[in-house]
Design a protein around this motif. Structure first.
Motif, short mmCIF file in Angstrom:
data_model
loop_
_atom_site.label_atom_id
_atom_site.label_comp_id
_atom_site.label_asym_id
_atom_site.label_seq_id
_atom_site.Cartn_x
_atom_site.Cartn_y
_atom_site.Cartn_z
N GLU A 69 -28.55 3.17 -8.60
CA GLU A 69 -27.22 3.14 -9.22
C GLU A 69 -27.25 3.49 -10.69
O GLU A 69 -26.35 4.15 -11.19
CB GLU A 69 -26.59 1.76 -9.03
CG GLU A 69 -26.12 1.50 -7.62
CD GLU A 69 -25.39 0.18 -7.51
OE1 GLU A 69 -24.69 -0.21 -8.47
OE2 GLU A 69 -25.53 -0.46 -6.47
N ASP A 70 -28.28 3.06 -11.39
CA ASP A 70 -28.35 3.29 -12.82
C ASP A 70 -28.94 4.66 -13.18
O ASP A 70 -29.00 5.01 -14.35
CB ASP A 70 -29.14 2.18 -13.51
CG ASP A 70 -30.58 2.09 -13.01
OD1 ASP A 70 -30.85 2.56 -11.89
OD2 ASP A 70 -31.42 1.53 -13.73
N ASP A 71 -29.36 5.43 -12.18
CA ASP A 71 -29.97 6.72 -12.44
C ASP A 71 -29.70 7.68 -11.28
O ASP A 71 -30.59 7.97 -10.48
CB ASP A 71 -31.48 6.55 -12.65
CG ASP A 71 -32.17 7.81 -13.13
OD1 ASP A 71 -31.47 8.81 -13.41
OD2 ASP A 71 -33.40 7.79 -13.22
N PRO A 72 -28.47 8.21 -11.15
CA PRO A 72 -28.13 9.05 -10.01
C PRO A 72 -28.93 10.34 -9.92
O PRO A 72 -29.01 10.95 -8.87
CB PRO A 72 -26.64 9.34 -10.21
CG PRO A 72 -26.36 9.05 -11.63
CD PRO A 72 -27.37 8.04 -12.08
N GLU A 73 -29.57 10.76 -11.01
CA GLU A 73 -30.40 11.95 -10.99
C GLU A 73 -31.87 11.61 -10.73
O GLU A 73 -32.71 12.49 -10.66
CB GLU A 73 -30.29 12.70 -12.32
CG GLU A 73 -28.91 13.24 -12.60
CD GLU A 73 -28.49 14.35 -11.65
OE1 GLU A 73 -29.33 15.23 -11.36
OE2 GLU A 73 -27.36 14.32 -11.18
N GLY A 74 -32.17 10.33 -10.60
CA GLY A 74 -33.55 9.88 -10.48
C GLY A 74 -34.00 9.71 -9.05
O GLY A 74 -33.54 10.42 -8.14
N PRO A 75 -34.88 8.75 -8.82
CA PRO A 75 -35.48 8.58 -7.49
C PRO A 75 -34.47 8.05 -6.47
O PRO A 75 -33.44 7.49 -6.82
CB PRO A 75 -36.57 7.55 -7.75
CG PRO A 75 -36.09 6.76 -8.91
CD PRO A 75 -35.35 7.76 -9.77
N PHE A 76 -34.82 8.27 -5.21
CA PHE A 76 -34.07 7.67 -4.11
C PHE A 76 -34.84 6.44 -3.67
O PHE A 76 -36.06 6.51 -3.45
CB PHE A 76 -33.97 8.65 -2.93
CG PHE A 76 -32.85 9.67 -3.06
CD1 PHE A 76 -32.40 10.12 -4.27
CD2 PHE A 76 -32.27 10.19 -1.91
CE1 PHE A 76 -31.38 11.06 -4.36
CE2 PHE A 76 -31.26 11.13 -1.98
CZ PHE A 76 -30.81 11.56 -3.20
N LEU A 77 -34.16 5.33 -3.52
CA LEU A 77 -34.77 4.05 -3.17
C LEU A 77 -34.55 3.73 -1.69
O LEU A 77 -33.46 3.94 -1.15
CB LEU A 77 -34.19 2.93 -4.04
CG LEU A 77 -34.22 3.20 -5.55
CD1 LEU A 77 -33.54 2.06 -6.28
CD2 LEU A 77 -35.63 3.41 -6.04
N TRP A 78 -35.58 3.19 -1.06
CA TRP A 78 -35.51 2.85 0.37
C TRP A 78 -34.53 1.71 0.58
O TRP A 78 -34.56 0.70 -0.11
CB TRP A 78 -36.90 2.48 0.83
CG TRP A 78 -37.00 2.11 2.28
CD1 TRP A 78 -36.73 2.90 3.36
CD2 TRP A 78 -37.46 0.87 2.82
NE1 TRP A 78 -36.99 2.24 4.52
CE2 TRP A 78 -37.43 0.98 4.21
CE3 TRP A 78 -37.87 -0.32 2.23
CZ2 TRP A 78 -37.81 -0.07 5.05
CZ3 TRP A 78 -38.25 -1.35 3.07
CH2 TRP A 78 -38.23 -1.22 4.47
N GLU A 79 -33.66 1.87 1.57
CA GLU A 79 -32.69 0.84 1.93
C GLU A 79 -33.03 0.15 3.24
O GLU A 79 -32.53 -0.93 3.53
CB GLU A 79 -31.29 1.47 2.05
CG GLU A 79 -30.76 2.02 0.75
CD GLU A 79 -30.35 0.93 -0.22
OE1 GLU A 79 -29.74 -0.06 0.22
OE2 GLU A 79 -30.66 1.05 -1.41
N GLY A 80 -33.84 0.79 4.07
CA GLY A 80 -34.21 0.23 5.37
C GLY A 80 -34.34 1.33 6.42
O GLY A 80 -34.13 2.50 6.13
N ASP A 81 -34.71 0.92 7.63
CA ASP A 81 -34.89 1.86 8.74
C ASP A 81 -33.78 1.67 9.76
O ASP A 81 -33.21 0.59 9.89
CB ASP A 81 -36.24 1.63 9.42
CG ASP A 81 -37.42 1.94 8.50
OD1 ASP A 81 -37.26 2.79 7.61
OD2 ASP A 81 -38.47 1.33 8.68
N THR A 82 -33.52 2.72 10.51
CA THR A 82 -32.50 2.69 11.55
C THR A 82 -32.99 3.51 12.73
O THR A 82 -33.76 4.46 12.54
CB THR A 82 -31.15 3.19 11.01
OG1 THR A 82 -30.14 3.03 12.00
CG2 THR A 82 -31.22 4.65 10.61
N PRO A 83 -32.57 3.13 13.95
CA PRO A 83 -33.02 3.91 15.14
C PRO A 83 -32.39 5.30 15.15
O PRO A 83 -31.43 5.59 14.57
CB PRO A 83 -32.56 3.09 16.32
CG PRO A 83 -31.75 1.95 15.81
CD PRO A 83 -31.80 1.98 14.33
#
Length: 83
Positions: A69-83
């Motif tokens: 949220e604080d860096d939209p041009e930065g890394p993507f953070l893992w939120e979890g897995d889904t089938p």
């Protein structure tokens, strides 16, 4: 050090000059790079569901990543897995 680009099955496996990448942090794809070349701000803000066999659901499962949220041009953070 070569960094693996998500989805690259052959050579080159590292970043391509002139492309834009988001680092994937956490989860099964930690440390890989996601090619976001040509993605709009809206597309980046939506994150990505990436197919991986290394997640909780095995082959065909997906790992959810969203930009910090604080860096939209930065890394993507893992939120979890889904089938």
């Amino acid at each position: 050090m070569d960094r693996r680009v998500y989805g690259s099955d052959g050579e080159p496996s590292g970043p391509v000059p002139g492309h834009a990448y988001a680092e994937l942090r956490g989860g099964p794809l930690d440390g890989e790079l996601l090619d976001v070349t040509g993605w709009s701000v809206e597309e980046r803000s939506g994150g990505a569901f990436l197919i991986t066999d290394r997640g909780r659901y095995g082959a065909g499962g997906r790992a959810a990543y969203t930009p910090a949220e604080d860096d939209p041009e930065g890394p993507f953070l893992w939120e979890g897995d889904t089938p």
